[in-house]
Design an enzyme around this catalytic site. Structure first.
Site, PDB file in Angstrom:
ATOM      1  N   GLU A  52      -1.010  -1.118  -4.877  1.00  0.00           N
ATOM      2  CA  GLU A  52      -2.321  -0.571  -5.143  1.00  0.00           C
ATOM      3  C   GLU A  52      -2.011   0.777  -6.028  1.00  0.00           C
ATOM      4  OE1 GLU A  52      -5.697   0.374  -2.374  1.00  0.00           O
ATOM      5  OE2 GLU A  52      -4.286   2.198  -2.216  1.00  0.00           O
ATOM      6  N   ASP A 100      -2.971   0.845   7.096  1.00  0.00           N
ATOM      7  CA  ASP A 100      -2.155   0.798   6.088  1.00  0.00           C
ATOM      8  C   ASP A 100      -1.428  -0.649   5.890  1.00  0.00           C
ATOM      9  OD1 ASP A 100      -2.053   3.687   4.829  1.00  0.00           O
ATOM     10  OD2 ASP A 100      -1.151   3.985   6.924  1.00  0.00           O
ATOM     11  N   ASP A 144       0.682  -1.175  -0.170  1.00  0.00           N
ATOM     12  CA  ASP A 144       0.119   0.008  -0.051  1.00  0.00           C
ATOM     13  C   ASP A 144       0.937   1.293   0.018  1.00  0.00           C
ATOM     14  OD1 ASP A 144      -2.093   1.746   0.115  1.00  0.00           O
ATOM     15  OD2 ASP A 144      -2.264   1.591   2.462  1.00  0.00           O
TER      16      ASP A 144
END
Length: 160
Positions: free
Chosen positions: A67, A138, A7
């Site tokens: 991501e 996160d 992430d």
């Protein structure tokens, strides 16, 4: 097989190494790479790169997922995250790790069945799938990204 989920972030970059065995997923390691405002800009990017590079060398993932950057209202923040993604992709590439990029809605849909799921729903499913108790957003997102990728790879491998 070990999958790395990332992430991306400039201040906090979540990471997760998961191992898929049979129909179960185990977290090998997960956490945050954190940089701080008192560090020079280039030092922050370098720190993200070196920390991730060390983790990749330690756990030797077979593949990775990251991501995609979604557009932010704050252009300055979006640029910093994009630059962090650049050093993350560099670390993956220099370590010969193939990676796939996922939109946040793709991950949410695959993990919860709802592309508009909130953070609590995501965290609940991540903890259910892994038998863990992750409470940091996160890190949970990184685990979710790794799970989505590992699950998708398993489906494609079963079809072959």
């Amino acid at each position: 097989m070990i999958t790395l989920g990332i992430d991306p972030g400039f201040a906090r970059c979540g990471y997760a190494f998961i191992e898929a065995k049979n129909s179960a997923y185990k977290i090998v390691d997960s956490g945050l790479i954190e940089t701080f405002q008192n560090q020079e800009y280039n030092q922050r990017l370098s720190f993200i790169y070196t920390q991730l590079d060390e983790l990749i060398k330690k756990y030797k993932p077979n593949n990775a997922a990251i991501e995609e950057l979604f557009f932010s209202k704050n252009t300055k923040t979006a640029i910093k995250v994009a630059e962090a993604r650049g050093v993350i992709i560099l670390a993956l590439t220099l370590n010969n790790i193939e990676f796939q990029e996922y939109k946040p809605k793709e991950v949410k849909s695959q993990i919860t069945g709802n592309g508009n799921a909130n953070k609590d729903a995501m965290m609940k499913m991540v903890n259910l799938f892994t038998g863990s108790n992750i409470i940091q957003d996160d890190t949970a997102d990184a685990v979710a990204i790794a799970l989505a990728h590992a699950s998708r790879n398993r489906i494609f491998n079963d079809i072959k």
